[in-house]
Motif scaffolding. Structure first.
Motif, PDB file in Angstrom:
ATOM      1  N   MET A  75       0.839  -1.197   0.000  1.00 38.20           N
ATOM      2  CA  MET A  75       0.000   0.000   0.000  1.00 38.20           C
ATOM      3  C   MET A  75       0.874   1.247   0.000  1.00 38.20           C
ATOM      4  N   VAL A  76       0.319   2.347  -0.470  1.00 40.77           N
ATOM      5  CA  VAL A  76       1.019   3.630  -0.413  1.00 40.77           C
ATOM      6  C   VAL A  76       1.176   4.019   1.049  1.00 40.77           C
ATOM      7  N   HIS A  77       2.427   4.211   1.478  1.00 41.59           N
ATOM      8  CA  HIS A  77       2.701   4.392   2.909  1.00 41.59           C
ATOM      9  C   HIS A  77       4.142   4.877   3.049  1.00 41.59           C
ATOM     10  N   LEU A 106       4.683   0.664  -7.722  1.00 41.63           N
ATOM     11  CA  LEU A 106       3.260   0.977  -7.659  1.00 41.63           C
ATOM     12  C   LEU A 106       2.566   0.209  -6.545  1.00 41.63           C
ATOM     13  N   ALA A 107       1.530   0.841  -5.963  1.00 41.39           N
ATOM     14  CA  ALA A 107       0.758   0.186  -4.912  1.00 41.39           C
ATOM     15  C   ALA A 107      -0.617   0.831  -4.809  1.00 41.39           C
ATOM     16  N   PRO A 108      -1.580   0.106  -4.257  1.00 41.18           N
ATOM     17  CA  PRO A 108      -2.902   0.691  -4.026  1.00 41.18           C
ATOM     18  C   PRO A 108      -2.911   1.565  -2.778  1.00 41.18           C
ATOM     19  N   ALA A 109      -3.995   2.309  -2.588  1.00 39.35           N
ATOM     20  CA  ALA A 109      -4.118   3.171  -1.406  1.00 39.35           C
ATOM     21  C   ALA A 109      -4.309   2.360  -0.136  1.00 39.35           C
ATOM     22  N   SER A 110      -4.887   1.179  -0.237  1.00 37.82           N
ATOM     23  CA  SER A 110      -5.049   0.293   0.911  1.00 37.82           C
ATOM     24  C   SER A 110      -4.736  -1.128   0.471  1.00 37.82           C
ATOM     25  N   SER A 112      -4.751  -4.790  -0.648  1.00 40.29           N
ATOM     26  CA  SER A 112      -5.722  -5.639  -1.322  1.00 40.29           C
ATOM     27  C   SER A 112      -4.988  -6.710  -2.114  1.00 40.29           C
ATOM     28  N   ALA A 113      -5.143  -7.969  -1.710  1.00 36.51           N
ATOM     29  CA  ALA A 113      -4.521  -9.056  -2.456  1.00 36.51           C
ATOM     30  C   ALA A 113      -5.116  -9.153  -3.857  1.00 36.51           C
ATOM     31  N   ASP A 238      -5.904  -3.673  12.334  1.00 45.25           N
ATOM     32  CA  ASP A 238      -6.163  -2.268  12.009  1.00 45.25           C
ATOM     33  C   ASP A 238      -5.930  -1.926  10.545  1.00 45.25           C
ATOM     34  N   LYS A 239      -5.603  -2.943   9.728  1.00 49.54           N
ATOM     35  CA  LYS A 239      -5.379  -2.768   8.285  1.00 49.54           C
ATOM     36  C   LYS A 239      -4.270  -1.761   7.986  1.00 49.54           C
ATOM     37  N   ASP A 240      -3.292  -1.679   8.892  1.00 47.36           N
ATOM     38  CA  ASP A 240      -2.127  -0.809   8.710  1.00 47.36           C
ATOM     39  C   ASP A 240      -2.542   0.655   8.581  1.00 47.36           C
TER      40      ASP A 240
END
Length: 366
Positions: A75-77, A106-110, A112-113, A238-240
């Motif tokens: 994820m974007v972090h 690249l990564a998603p905002a949260s 997700s497999a 907490d889903k990071d």
């Protein structure tokens, strides 16, 4: 050079400036370690060793003048922004040798497999020399990696989460944290010693199925199980995200007025936990341990709200990922030129280390 990710530019710029200062020997001296820290100290010995900015390429000579890589992560972090610093520096050093490294990051905002599977399928059709993945869920992503290998693609894993060969994944190599279980166990031992082996604790895990988060939580549970006067009373995912960690911690504190500790298994949840504990006026009463180098978390460590943080060398993870990707692209298998698993360090730091770490990573001066 192509890096497509939402980045904290201030963090990246300050870290890069400090990297230059370190290379020139211009950073201030670090503070000494605590006089009586717990016996546990992960690999590395303090802030100066926790993150290395002085990396140089090894002696391997690339066989091509240009490479194209694709990397997708959870994820974007900000944690992965720090990995990107090491990647960029390695690519710059290759360019100085006359070798061009093009890569997408690249990564998603949260997390997700399913999104990760989509990205891997799309990358497979674009002719990259190497595809790298920070595994969001081992059970879901392993079949996709194996399918790519069967199609002739070169796939590696990197960062914090591997899909290991012993679990049936045929990825070529992994670069990153190979000891997440031990990190969770070491942090928990530090907490247990601080609490003198007594009390109720809660665990904030992160993303369900993420190997690094699950392994740290498993290490934490097993250590707590060794103390008959300690009990895990709550476990939440907490889903990071800081906000969920904050909300869960508020509930922990409401439901357990005698809560003695919180074990945090990713970079976001120490921040959320510390915010809630400080807001409730429970700092000094609830011992918090957690992962990594978030600026706010380091501030809470400096101020005594957080007791200990396990800081991973994200820069080296990124740097070594590029080096290994070049060798994989050249057709080399793990062996003489690189290991099947490139292990990066984690260093546990305490309150007396926090100011030095804030200077090294963020240029923050008291």
């Amino acid at each position: 050079m192509l890096i497509k990710t939402k980045q904290n530019l201030r963090t990246l710029t300050l870290a890069a400036l400090c990297a230059c200062a370190l290379a020139l020997g211009g950073c201030e001296a670090v503070q000494p370690a605590p006089s009586n820290p717990p016996a546990v100290q992960s690999e590395g010995s303090g802030p100066a060793d926790a993150v290395r900015f002085d990396r140089t390429l090894d002696e391997y000579g690339p066989r091509k003048k240009e490479y194209n890589f694709y990397f997708t992560y959870k994820m974007v972090h900000p944690w992965w922004d720090a990995v990107a610093l090491g990647m960029e520096d390695a690519a710059r050093q290759y360019e100085e040798m006359g070798v061009i490294i093009n890569y997408e990051y690249l990564a998603p905002a949260s997390v997700s497999a399913r999104d990760q599977l989509r990205r891997l399928r799309e990358a497979a059709g674009r002719g990259f020399d190497v595809i790298g993945v920070d595994v969001a869920d081992v059970g879901t992503v392993t079949p996709a990696i194996n399918a790519l290998i069967d199609q002739g693609h070169k796939v590696m894993t990197f960062s914090s989460s591997d899909a290991p060969q012993e679990n049936g994944c045929r990825r070529i190599a992994y670069v990153g944290n190979t000891h997440n279980y031990e990190d969770g166990a070491d942090l928990t031992r530090a907490l247990c010693e601080k609490l003198e082996g007594k009390g109720k604790v809660a665990i904030l895990v992160g993303t369900p199925g993420a190997p690094c988060h699950e392994d740290r939580a498993l290490g934490a549970r097993r250590v707590i199980g060794q103390y008959p006067d300690m009990e895990v009373v709550e476990v939440e995912y907490d889903k990071d995200t800081v906000d969920l960690a904050y909300e869960y911690t508020k509930k922990f504190l409401e439901r357990h007025p005698d809560l003695a500790g919180i074990i945090c298994c990713n970079m976001s949840n120490p921040v959320g936990a510390a915010r809630a504990v400080a807001e409730a006026g429970r700092q000094g009463q609830v011992v918090i341990v957690g992962m990594d180098h978030d600026q706010e978390a380091l501030g809470y460590l400096r101020d005594g709200v957080i007791y200990a943080l396990g800081v991973q060398d994200c820069y080296s993870i990124g740097f070594d990922t590029i080096q290994v990707a070049v060798k994989i692209a050249d057709g080399l298998l793990p062996g003489a030129h690189y290991p099947e698993k490139t292990e990066e360090i984690t260093t546990i730091i305490y309150q007396d280390d926090a100011a030095a770490m804030l200077r090294i990573l963020y240029g923050e001066i008291d």
